[in-house]
Design an enzyme around this catalytic site. Structure first.
Site, short mmCIF file in Angstrom:
data_model
loop_
_atom_site.label_atom_id
_atom_site.label_comp_id
_atom_site.label_asym_id
_atom_site.label_seq_id
_atom_site.Cartn_x
_atom_site.Cartn_y
_atom_site.Cartn_z
N SER A 270 3.85 1.07 5.71
CA SER A 270 5.02 1.78 5.17
C SER A 270 4.69 2.28 3.77
O SER A 270 3.91 1.63 3.04
CB SER A 270 6.23 0.84 5.10
OG SER A 270 7.27 1.40 4.31
N TYR B 83 9.69 -7.08 2.92
CA TYR B 83 9.15 -6.07 3.84
C TYR B 83 7.98 -5.33 3.20
O TYR B 83 6.91 -5.18 3.81
CB TYR B 83 10.26 -5.09 4.22
CG TYR B 83 9.81 -3.90 5.05
CD1 TYR B 83 9.57 -4.04 6.41
CD2 TYR B 83 9.66 -2.64 4.48
CE1 TYR B 83 9.18 -2.96 7.18
CE2 TYR B 83 9.27 -1.55 5.24
CZ TYR B 83 9.03 -1.72 6.59
OH TYR B 83 8.64 -0.65 7.34
N LYS C 257 4.04 -5.39 4.41
CA LYS C 257 3.30 -4.17 4.74
C LYS C 257 2.07 -4.00 3.84
O LYS C 257 1.03 -3.48 4.28
CB LYS C 257 4.22 -2.96 4.63
CG LYS C 257 5.29 -2.91 5.71
CD LYS C 257 4.72 -2.90 7.11
CE LYS C 257 5.75 -2.60 8.17
NZ LYS C 257 5.19 -2.63 9.54
#
Length: 247
Positions: free
Chosen positions: A146, A159, A163
């Site tokens: 991401s 998150y 990533k």
């Protein structure tokens, strides 16, 4: 010539999170270019619906329900995939989730859940499939990261951290399982997939990137085809940004 480079005839592709969003776009692109596909996500009915769309395109498809943050489910997915098709030539680690929440409100359970789905599970799947590929005829692994791993992204810190770990993992695995296995990363920015329906209208119309807009789902396709196919035969350990150059 480009279409020949993207030819995946006779290949078997496994895509997690493949029943919707960017995962389904990649599933369709692989099938359109000759691959048979394995579609995995938590909901079997969604996987079966996606698989049926692939079968209408004249390709074989296998649907399997798995929680991609749990190693037992990952191992079951691997065994089922190899039992059904005999091999995996292309793996896309796409399943992921990043609920928005102020960092000081994140619970331990939520933190663990986010890291399990976005890093622990992908590590297990990539490492186990890479070993089988290296012992066989080789293959290509594509890990979906991401833009949040590269630029500040408040309210989804676990998150973004998971990533970022995917980015590091891809480079390490590329060296560990070379030369028969290529491992690369795609870093998408915001895309107008089904989850974007919940976004405010302003977020659907503009984004903090050079192109000043979110991506359309089909705009992930050429990046995935490039890394999955012989077109990228000299590309491994790379990180390909598909984010409109996020600021």
């Amino acid at each position: 010539m480009a279409r020949n480079l993207f030819d995946l005839s006779g290949k078997i592709a496994l895509v997690t999170g493949g029943s919707r969003g960017l995962g389904f776009e990649m599933v369709k692109a692989f099938a359109e270019n000759g691959a048979d596909v394995i579609i995995a996500s938590r909901k079997l009915d969604a996987c079966e619906a996606a698989a049926e769309e692939v079968r209408k395109m004249g390709r074989k498809a296998f649907a399997f329900a798995a929680h991609c943050g749990r190693w037992d489910d990952i191992d079951a997915l691997i065994e089922a995939s190899y039992g059904h098709f005999g091999r995996v030539d292309i793996l896309v680690n796409n399943a992921g989730s990043g609920p928005r929440m102020a960092s000081h409100e994140v619970t331990e359970n939520l933190f663990d859940s986010v890291l399990n789905l976005n890093f622990k599970g992908p590590f297990r799947l990539a490492s186990q499939v890479a070993k089988r590929m290296a012992d066989g005829d080789g293959g290509s692994i594509i890990n979906i990261s991401s833009s949040g791993s590269l630029v500040p992204l408040p309210h989804v810190v676990p998150y973004g951290a998971a990533k970022a770990a995917i980015n590091a993992m891809s480079l390490s695995l590329a060296h560990e399982y070379a030369p028969k296995v290529r491992v690369n990363t795609i870093c998408p920015g915001p895309f107008l997939t089904d989850i974007a329906k919940a976004w405010p209208e302003q977020m659907r119309q503009s984004a903090d990137n050079a192109l000043n807009r979110p991506g359309y789902p089909e705009e992930i396709v050429t990046a995935a085809l490039y890394l999955a196919s012989p077109a990228s035969s000299f590309t491994t350990g790379s990180l390909l940004r598909v984010d409109g150059s996020a600021a």
